[in-house]
Design a protein around this motif. Structure first.
Motif, PDB file in Angstrom:
ATOM      1  N   TYR A 174       0.833  -1.201   0.000  1.00 20.71           N
ATOM      2  CA  TYR A 174       0.000   0.000   0.000  1.00 20.71           C
ATOM      3  C   TYR A 174       0.872   1.257   0.000  1.00 20.71           C
ATOM      4  O   TYR A 174       0.614   2.196  -0.745  1.00 20.71           O
ATOM      5  CB  TYR A 174      -0.931  -0.006   1.224  1.00 20.71           C
ATOM      6  N   THR A 175       1.914   1.252   0.824  1.00 17.18           N
ATOM      7  CA  THR A 175       2.812   2.409   0.906  1.00 17.18           C
ATOM      8  C   THR A 175       3.518   2.646  -0.421  1.00 17.18           C
ATOM      9  O   THR A 175       3.593   3.786  -0.898  1.00 17.18           O
ATOM     10  CB  THR A 175       3.846   2.207   2.031  1.00 17.18           C
ATOM     11  N   ASN A 209       2.531   1.700  -3.370  1.00 14.71           N
ATOM     12  CA  ASN A 209       1.534   2.138  -4.341  1.00 14.71           C
ATOM     13  C   ASN A 209       1.164   3.607  -4.133  1.00 14.71           C
ATOM     14  O   ASN A 209       0.987   4.342  -5.099  1.00 14.71           O
ATOM     15  CB  ASN A 209       0.290   1.258  -4.238  1.00 14.71           C
ATOM     16  N   GLU A 210       1.072   4.037  -2.890  1.00 13.31           N
ATOM     17  CA  GLU A 210       0.703   5.426  -2.601  1.00 13.31           C
ATOM     18  C   GLU A 210       1.798   6.414  -3.005  1.00 13.31           C
ATOM     19  O   GLU A 210       1.502   7.516  -3.457  1.00 13.31           O
ATOM     20  CB  GLU A 210       0.378   5.598  -1.117  1.00 13.31           C
ATOM     21  N   ILE A 211       3.068   6.044  -2.838  1.00  9.64           N
ATOM     22  CA  ILE A 211       4.142   6.980  -3.152  1.00  9.64           C
ATOM     23  C   ILE A 211       4.644   6.852  -4.586  1.00  9.64           C
ATOM     24  O   ILE A 211       5.454   7.660  -5.024  1.00  9.64           O
ATOM     25  CB  ILE A 211       5.327   6.860  -2.167  1.00  9.64           C
ATOM     26  N   LYS A 241       3.269   7.471  -7.503  1.00 11.48           N
ATOM     27  CA  LYS A 241       3.020   8.625  -8.371  1.00 11.48           C
ATOM     28  C   LYS A 241       3.959   9.774  -8.032  1.00 11.48           C
ATOM     29  O   LYS A 241       4.394  10.510  -8.919  1.00 11.48           O
ATOM     30  CB  LYS A 241       1.563   9.054  -8.298  1.00 11.48           C
ATOM     31  N   TRP A 242       4.302   9.929  -6.752  1.00 10.22           N
ATOM     32  CA  TRP A 242       5.225  10.991  -6.357  1.00 10.22           C
ATOM     33  C   TRP A 242       6.650  10.670  -6.797  1.00 10.22           C
ATOM     34  O   TRP A 242       7.413  11.583  -7.145  1.00 10.22           O
ATOM     35  CB  TRP A 242       5.144  11.244  -4.854  1.00 10.22           C
ATOM     36  N   ARG A 262     -10.935  -0.246  -6.624  1.00 10.62           N
ATOM     37  CA  ARG A 262     -11.112   1.055  -7.264  1.00 10.62           C
ATOM     38  C   ARG A 262     -12.407   1.062  -8.075  1.00 10.62           C
ATOM     39  O   ARG A 262     -12.788   0.060  -8.670  1.00 10.62           O
ATOM     40  CB  ARG A 262      -9.930   1.362  -8.157  1.00 10.62           C
TER      41      ARG A 262
END
Length: 132
Positions: free
Chosen positions: A26-27, A29-31, A33-34, A83
């Motif tokens: 999850y982490t 995947n969340e970062i 895009k950044w 999603r």
């Protein structure tokens, strides 16, 4: 004597489930895009030329095109995903192939078209296909 690795009911190994826990996935995947945005900014500052700006501009236009195509095609994701947005076309696949096509075009324009550039281009296309 060879030891067998314990396998969970979903087919993944116990070791793999410990190393890649849901929190870590999850982490990442969340970062992600950044990290992609930071890598584009790093390329622009590192190269600071027209090609880097074309890469960033093309990538941004590619992202917008993906959003527009998702709304036009409006194909549902599989039921097992969390999603709710349309899943077709895949943003990841479209972005990967944009970068591969840009790389091949840059390679051919900076070097002449020869056996080496064709080999590297085919290798890049195969690598992009594998990542999708």
């Amino acid at each position: 004597m060879i030891q067998q690795e314990n396998v969970l009911s979903n087919g993944s190994s116990v070791f793999g489930s410990r190393v890649l826990s849901n929190d870590l996935e999850y982490t990442i995947n969340e970062i992600s895009k950044w990290l992609v945005i930071a890598s584009y900014i790093a390329v622009i500052f590192w190269k600071h030329d027209a090609e880097a700006l074309w890469l960033a501009t093309g990538s941004l236009m590619n992202s917008w095109l993906s959003i527009i195509l998702k709304h036009i095609i409006n194909h549902d994701r599989p039921a097992s995903t969390l999603r709710s947005d349309p899943g077709m076309p895949s943003s990841h696949a479209q972005s990967i192939f944009f970068v591969v096509a840009f790389f091949i075009q840059s390679l051919v324009s900076s070097l002449v078209l020869n056996k080496t550039t064709v080999f590297v281009g085919v290798l890049a296309l195969a690598s992009g296909s594998y990542l999708v």
